[in-house]
Design a protein around this motif. Sequence first.
Motif, short mmCIF file in Angstrom:
data_model
loop_
_atom_site.label_atom_id
_atom_site.label_comp_id
_atom_site.label_asym_id
_atom_site.label_seq_id
_atom_site.Cartn_x
_atom_site.Cartn_y
_atom_site.Cartn_z
N VAL A 73 0.85 -1.19 0.00
CA VAL A 73 0.00 0.00 0.00
C VAL A 73 0.89 1.24 0.00
N THR A 74 0.28 2.35 -0.29
CA THR A 74 0.95 3.64 -0.14
C THR A 74 0.63 4.18 1.24
N LEU A 75 1.65 4.48 2.01
CA LEU A 75 1.42 4.97 3.36
C LEU A 75 0.73 6.33 3.34
N SER A 76 -0.09 6.54 4.35
CA SER A 76 -0.72 7.85 4.51
C SER A 76 0.35 8.92 4.71
N ARG A 77 0.08 10.11 4.21
CA ARG A 77 1.04 11.21 4.36
C ARG A 77 1.19 11.64 5.82
N THR A 78 0.30 11.17 6.69
CA THR A 78 0.42 11.55 8.10
C THR A 78 1.73 11.04 8.71
N PHE A 79 2.24 9.90 8.23
CA PHE A 79 3.48 9.37 8.81
C PHE A 79 4.65 10.32 8.55
N ALA A 80 4.75 10.81 7.32
CA ALA A 80 5.80 11.79 7.02
C ALA A 80 5.59 13.07 7.82
N SER A 81 4.33 13.44 8.01
CA SER A 81 4.03 14.63 8.80
C SER A 81 4.47 14.45 10.25
N TYR A 82 4.25 13.25 10.81
CA TYR A 82 4.68 12.98 12.18
C TYR A 82 6.20 13.13 12.30
N VAL A 83 6.92 12.57 11.33
CA VAL A 83 8.39 12.67 11.38
C VAL A 83 8.82 14.14 11.35
N ARG A 84 8.17 14.94 10.50
CA ARG A 84 8.50 16.37 10.44
C ARG A 84 8.23 17.05 11.79
N GLY A 85 7.09 16.71 12.39
CA GLY A 85 6.76 17.29 13.68
C GLY A 85 7.74 16.90 14.77
N MET A 86 8.15 15.64 14.76
CA MET A 86 9.10 15.17 15.77
C MET A 86 10.47 15.81 15.57
N LYS A 87 10.86 16.02 14.31
CA LYS A 87 12.12 16.72 14.05
C LYS A 87 12.03 18.17 14.54
N ARG A 114 -0.97 11.87 19.94
CA ARG A 114 0.21 12.67 20.31
C ARG A 114 0.91 12.03 21.51
N GLN A 115 0.15 11.59 22.48
CA GLN A 115 0.76 10.96 23.66
C GLN A 115 1.52 9.70 23.27
N PHE A 116 0.96 8.94 22.32
CA PHE A 116 1.64 7.74 21.84
C PHE A 116 2.98 8.11 21.19
N LEU A 117 2.97 9.10 20.32
CA LEU A 117 4.20 9.52 19.64
C LEU A 117 5.22 10.09 20.62
N LEU A 118 4.73 10.86 21.59
CA LEU A 118 5.64 11.49 22.55
C LEU A 118 6.17 10.50 23.58
N ILE A 138 16.54 7.90 9.78
CA ILE A 138 16.41 6.56 9.22
C ILE A 138 14.95 6.23 8.93
N LEU A 139 14.08 6.52 9.90
CA LEU A 139 12.66 6.21 9.70
C LEU A 139 12.07 7.04 8.57
N GLY A 140 12.46 8.30 8.49
CA GLY A 140 11.97 9.14 7.41
C GLY A 140 12.35 8.61 6.05
N ARG A 141 13.60 8.13 5.91
CA ARG A 141 14.06 7.58 4.64
C ARG A 141 13.40 6.23 4.32
N SER A 142 12.92 5.54 5.34
CA SER A 142 12.37 4.19 5.15
C SER A 142 10.88 4.18 4.86
N LEU A 143 10.21 5.32 4.95
CA LEU A 143 8.76 5.35 4.83
C LEU A 143 8.27 4.77 3.50
N ASP A 144 9.02 5.00 2.42
CA ASP A 144 8.58 4.50 1.12
C ASP A 144 8.51 2.98 1.08
#
Length: 223
Positions: A73-87, A114-118, A138-144
Amino acid sequence: MKDLRNHGESPHDPRHDYVAMTEDLLAFIDQHGLKEPTLIGHSMGAKTAMSAALRSPETVAKVVAVDNAPVDVTLSRTFASYVRGMKKIEEAKVTRQSEADAILRDYEESLPIRQFLLGNLYRSPEDGIQRFRVPLDILGRSLDHLGDFPYKNPGEARYTKPALFVRGTQSKYVPDDVLPIIGQFFPRFQLVDIDAGHWLISEQPEAFRQAVVSFLQDPETAQ
Protein backbone atom coordinates in the motif's frame (compact mmCIF):
# COMPACT_ATOMS: atom_id res chain seq x y z
CA MET A 1 11.37 -7.54 25.77
CA LYS A 2 12.78 -5.52 22.91
CA ASP A 3 11.24 -3.19 20.41
CA LEU A 4 11.75 -3.57 16.68
CA ARG A 5 14.98 -2.12 15.31
CA ASN A 6 15.13 1.67 15.33
CA HIS A 7 12.38 1.79 17.95
CA GLY A 8 12.45 2.17 21.72
CA GLU A 9 15.80 1.10 23.14
CA SER A 10 16.59 -1.43 20.41
CA PRO A 11 19.71 -0.93 18.29
CA HIS A 12 19.64 1.52 15.39
CA ASP A 13 20.44 0.27 11.91
CA PRO A 14 20.36 2.00 8.50
CA ARG A 15 18.40 -0.93 7.07
CA HIS A 16 14.74 -0.74 8.02
CA ASP A 17 12.49 -3.10 6.06
CA TYR A 18 10.23 -6.05 6.75
CA VAL A 19 12.73 -8.74 5.75
CA ALA A 20 15.23 -7.41 8.28
CA MET A 21 12.63 -6.93 11.01
CA THR A 22 11.26 -10.43 10.41
CA GLU A 23 14.76 -11.85 10.81
CA ASP A 24 15.17 -9.84 14.04
CA LEU A 25 11.89 -11.16 15.43
CA LEU A 26 12.53 -14.81 14.62
CA ALA A 27 16.07 -14.54 16.03
CA PHE A 28 14.66 -13.03 19.25
CA ILE A 29 12.18 -15.90 19.58
CA ASP A 30 14.93 -18.46 19.05
CA GLN A 31 17.50 -16.79 21.32
CA HIS A 32 15.02 -16.58 24.20
CA GLY A 33 13.69 -20.09 23.76
CA LEU A 34 10.10 -18.95 23.27
CA LYS A 35 7.81 -21.84 22.38
CA GLU A 36 5.13 -20.96 19.84
CA PRO A 37 4.35 -17.43 21.03
CA THR A 38 1.35 -15.39 19.92
CA LEU A 39 2.52 -12.39 17.91
CA ILE A 40 0.55 -9.15 18.29
CA GLY A 41 1.56 -6.19 16.18
CA HIS A 42 0.10 -2.86 15.11
CA SER A 43 0.79 -1.17 11.78
CA MET A 44 4.45 -1.84 10.99
CA GLY A 45 4.46 -4.41 13.78
CA ALA A 46 1.45 -6.12 12.20
CA LYS A 47 3.25 -6.63 8.90
CA THR A 48 6.32 -7.88 10.75
CA ALA A 49 4.20 -10.38 12.71
CA MET A 50 2.43 -11.55 9.54
CA SER A 51 5.72 -11.91 7.70
CA ALA A 52 7.25 -13.91 10.56
CA ALA A 53 4.25 -16.25 10.66
CA LEU A 54 4.40 -16.83 6.90
CA ARG A 55 8.15 -17.37 6.93
CA SER A 56 8.21 -19.72 9.92
CA PRO A 57 4.65 -20.95 10.65
CA GLU A 58 5.85 -23.72 12.93
CA THR A 59 7.35 -21.09 15.25
CA VAL A 60 4.20 -19.02 15.84
CA ALA A 61 1.00 -20.19 17.61
CA LYS A 62 -1.32 -17.30 16.68
CA VAL A 63 -1.16 -13.89 15.05
CA VAL A 64 -3.01 -10.68 15.89
CA ALA A 65 -2.55 -8.10 13.13
CA VAL A 66 -3.81 -4.64 14.04
CA ASP A 67 -4.91 -2.34 11.20
CA ASN A 68 -2.70 -3.65 8.47
CA ALA A 69 -2.93 -6.30 5.76
CA PRO A 70 -0.54 -8.53 3.77
CA VAL A 71 -0.52 -6.25 0.73
CA ASP A 72 1.53 -3.41 -0.71
CA VAL A 73 0.00 0.00 0.00
CA THR A 74 0.95 3.64 -0.14
CA LEU A 75 1.42 4.97 3.36
CA SER A 76 -0.72 7.85 4.51
CA ARG A 77 1.04 11.21 4.36
CA THR A 78 0.42 11.55 8.10
CA PHE A 79 3.48 9.37 8.81
CA ALA A 80 5.80 11.79 7.02
CA SER A 81 4.03 14.63 8.80
CA TYR A 82 4.68 12.98 12.18
CA VAL A 83 8.39 12.67 11.38
CA ARG A 84 8.50 16.37 10.44
CA GLY A 85 6.76 17.29 13.68
CA MET A 86 9.10 15.17 15.77
CA LYS A 87 12.12 16.72 14.05
CA LYS A 88 10.66 20.14 14.83
CA ILE A 89 10.52 19.18 18.50
CA GLU A 90 14.17 18.16 18.52
CA GLU A 91 15.17 21.38 16.74
CA ALA A 92 13.33 23.38 19.41
CA LYS A 93 15.40 21.73 22.19
CA VAL A 94 12.40 21.51 24.51
CA THR A 95 12.83 20.54 28.15
CA ARG A 96 9.19 19.78 29.00
CA GLN A 97 6.78 17.37 27.38
CA SER A 98 4.09 20.05 27.37
CA GLU A 99 6.31 22.09 25.04
CA ALA A 100 6.74 19.10 22.75
CA ASP A 101 2.99 18.49 22.75
CA ALA A 102 2.33 22.10 21.78
CA ILE A 103 4.56 21.71 18.72
CA LEU A 104 3.11 18.34 17.74
CA ARG A 105 -0.42 19.74 17.96
CA ASP A 106 0.23 21.42 14.60
CA TYR A 107 0.73 17.97 13.07
CA GLU A 108 -1.85 15.83 14.93
CA GLU A 109 -5.01 17.03 16.67
CA SER A 110 -5.74 13.80 18.57
CA LEU A 111 -4.33 13.87 22.11
CA PRO A 112 -4.09 10.03 22.47
CA ILE A 113 -2.08 9.81 19.24
CA ARG A 114 0.21 12.67 20.31
CA GLN A 115 0.76 10.96 23.66
CA PHE A 116 1.64 7.74 21.84
CA LEU A 117 4.20 9.52 19.64
CA LEU A 118 5.64 11.49 22.55
CA GLY A 119 6.15 8.26 24.46
CA ASN A 120 9.39 7.99 22.47
CA LEU A 121 10.84 11.06 24.20
CA TYR A 122 13.51 10.84 26.87
CA ARG A 123 15.25 13.53 28.88
CA SER A 124 18.98 13.77 28.30
CA PRO A 125 20.79 13.64 31.67
CA GLU A 126 23.53 15.93 30.34
CA ASP A 127 21.47 18.97 29.40
CA GLY A 128 17.85 18.17 30.31
CA ILE A 129 16.73 18.47 26.68
CA GLN A 130 14.07 16.04 25.53
CA ARG A 131 15.03 13.93 22.51
CA PHE A 132 13.49 11.01 20.66
CA ARG A 133 14.87 7.50 21.10
CA VAL A 134 14.01 6.64 17.51
CA PRO A 135 16.37 7.68 14.66
CA LEU A 136 14.09 10.07 12.81
CA ASP A 137 16.33 10.34 9.74
CA ILE A 138 16.41 6.56 9.22
CA LEU A 139 12.66 6.21 9.70
CA GLY A 140 11.97 9.14 7.41
CA ARG A 141 14.06 7.58 4.64
CA SER A 142 12.37 4.19 5.15
CA LEU A 143 8.76 5.35 4.83
CA ASP A 144 8.58 4.50 1.12
CA HIS A 145 9.33 0.84 1.92
CA LEU A 146 7.08 0.44 4.95
CA GLY A 147 3.94 0.19 2.85
CA ASP A 148 5.34 -2.91 1.13
CA PHE A 149 4.80 -6.54 2.12
CA PRO A 150 7.53 -9.12 1.44
CA TYR A 151 5.18 -11.93 0.36
CA LYS A 152 3.28 -11.53 -2.89
CA ASN A 153 1.98 -15.04 -3.67
CA PRO A 154 -0.26 -16.91 -1.19
CA GLY A 155 0.54 -20.09 -3.11
CA GLU A 156 4.12 -19.90 -1.84
CA ALA A 157 3.45 -19.00 1.80
CA ARG A 158 0.43 -19.67 3.97
CA TYR A 159 -0.27 -19.59 7.70
CA THR A 160 -3.00 -22.08 8.60
CA LYS A 161 -3.13 -21.44 12.35
CA PRO A 162 -5.55 -18.92 13.95
CA ALA A 163 -5.14 -15.26 13.06
CA LEU A 164 -7.06 -12.19 14.18
CA PHE A 165 -7.24 -9.03 12.10
CA VAL A 166 -8.42 -5.96 14.00
CA ARG A 167 -9.17 -2.92 11.87
CA GLY A 168 -10.27 0.63 12.52
CA THR A 169 -13.45 1.45 10.65
CA GLN A 170 -12.18 4.99 10.05
CA SER A 171 -8.84 3.76 8.69
CA LYS A 172 -7.95 2.92 5.09
CA TYR A 173 -5.41 0.15 5.68
CA VAL A 174 -7.73 -2.89 5.69
CA PRO A 175 -10.46 -2.16 3.14
CA ASP A 176 -13.02 -4.81 2.28
CA ASP A 177 -11.36 -5.54 -1.05
CA VAL A 178 -8.23 -6.95 0.66
CA LEU A 179 -10.17 -9.47 2.76
CA PRO A 180 -9.92 -12.18 0.06
CA ILE A 181 -6.12 -11.91 -0.04
CA ILE A 182 -6.01 -12.02 3.76
CA GLY A 183 -8.02 -15.24 3.55
CA GLN A 184 -5.57 -16.72 1.07
CA PHE A 185 -2.54 -16.02 3.25
CA PHE A 186 -4.39 -16.67 6.56
CA PRO A 187 -7.29 -19.08 5.86
CA ARG A 188 -8.32 -19.28 9.55
CA PHE A 189 -8.49 -15.53 10.08
CA GLN A 190 -11.15 -13.71 12.08
CA LEU A 191 -12.01 -10.04 11.60
CA VAL A 192 -12.99 -7.52 14.27
CA ASP A 193 -13.97 -3.93 13.45
CA ILE A 194 -13.43 -1.15 15.99
CA ASP A 195 -14.85 2.36 15.64
CA ALA A 196 -11.52 4.17 15.41
CA GLY A 197 -8.82 5.30 13.04
CA HIS A 198 -5.44 3.71 12.39
CA TRP A 199 -4.25 4.30 15.97
CA LEU A 200 -7.10 2.25 17.37
CA ILE A 201 -5.19 0.89 20.36
CA SER A 202 -4.72 4.44 21.66
CA GLU A 203 -8.21 5.54 20.64
CA GLN A 204 -10.18 2.50 21.86
CA PRO A 205 -7.92 0.54 24.25
CA GLU A 206 -10.71 -1.35 26.03
CA ALA A 207 -12.42 -2.42 22.81
CA PHE A 208 -9.07 -3.62 21.52
CA ARG A 209 -8.31 -5.52 24.73
CA GLN A 210 -11.67 -7.24 24.65
CA ALA A 211 -11.21 -8.29 21.02
CA VAL A 212 -7.80 -9.82 21.69
CA VAL A 213 -8.82 -11.58 24.91
CA SER A 214 -11.90 -13.03 23.23
CA PHE A 215 -9.78 -14.33 20.36
CA LEU A 216 -7.18 -15.90 22.65
CA GLN A 217 -9.81 -17.56 24.83
CA ASP A 218 -12.02 -18.78 21.97
CA PRO A 219 -12.04 -22.62 21.83
CA GLU A 220 -12.32 -22.37 18.06
CA THR A 221 -8.81 -20.88 17.92
CA ALA A 222 -7.26 -23.72 19.89
CA GLN A 223 -4.59 -25.62 18.00
